[in-house]
Design an enzyme around this catalytic site. Sequence first.
Site, mmCIF file in Angstrom:
data_model
loop_
_atom_site.group_PDB
_atom_site.id
_atom_site.type_symbol
_atom_site.label_atom_id
_atom_site.label_comp_id
_atom_site.label_asym_id
_atom_site.label_seq_id
_atom_site.Cartn_x
_atom_site.Cartn_y
_atom_site.Cartn_z
ATOM 1 N N TYR A 1 9.587 50.694 -59.267
ATOM 2 C CA TYR A 1 10.592 49.245 -58.608
ATOM 3 C C TYR A 1 10.993 48.065 -59.601
ATOM 4 O O TYR A 1 12.576 48.202 -59.955
ATOM 5 C CB TYR A 1 10.012 48.815 -57.138
ATOM 6 N N SER B 1 17.548 43.054 -58.669
ATOM 7 C CA SER B 1 16.016 41.714 -57.696
ATOM 8 C C SER B 1 15.931 41.216 -58.678
ATOM 9 O O SER B 1 15.422 41.149 -60.284
ATOM 10 C CB SER B 1 14.760 43.038 -57.304
#
Length: 246
Positions: free
Chosen positions: A154, A141
Amino acid sequence: MPYQDKVVVITGAANGIGQTLAGTYAKKHAHVVLIDKDNNKLKETAQSIERNGGLVKSFVLDLTDTNAIEDTFTEINKTLGRVDVLINNAGLGVTKSIFDLTIEEWDYVMNTNLRAAFICSREAARMMQKIGNGSIVNIASTRALMSEPDTFPYSASKGGLLALTHSLAISLGSDKIRVNSISPGWIETGNYDSLKPNDHHQHPAGRVGKPIDVAKACLYLTDPDNDFLTGINLVLDGGMTHKMIY
């Protein structure tokens, strides 16, 4: 057809990007193996592929369970005998203040996003060694490179995926196993038509991303003809990480 009769394993395959990945590789005549913990959505995805004439096998799996991951790849080996492509797509996050985030929540995100990718890669690589080649893609990401507030586990897990990618690429290169990552930015998996003009205009590319954009990038990275391509992180964000915002 580079994916004819190849076995492509995709984690997090029941929804969103993973679902699109599964359908895309199935259309390329690969035998897709779907892994997800959402049994109902997994069945829907598999049935959709089968209706379109694709080859598919599904496994309901909690990626925090190391033994279950190993058992699943043992079953893949028994039934299909090979893995040509692995896409570590599964991922989730918890958004909480640093003072409210529990260690259990931290571990759950890290184990799902990062540890599971390592275990899946290890098990897939065992089979790739036997056939003499293979390709692994980790879906990271842009949060590995930049953050919004309170996204600690995350962001950390996705940053870890980037390091895992180049470590695997170096370690498995002698086995002709290529390992790359993709760092998507805003990929809209909901109602694309509900997006506002400003959502699109803030991207230098002029639009918000779609799951098919990630699928196209995966096809590029896993194409056997691209055998000089390993250890890279492909930032797929419409140019947003290079846009200065004050």
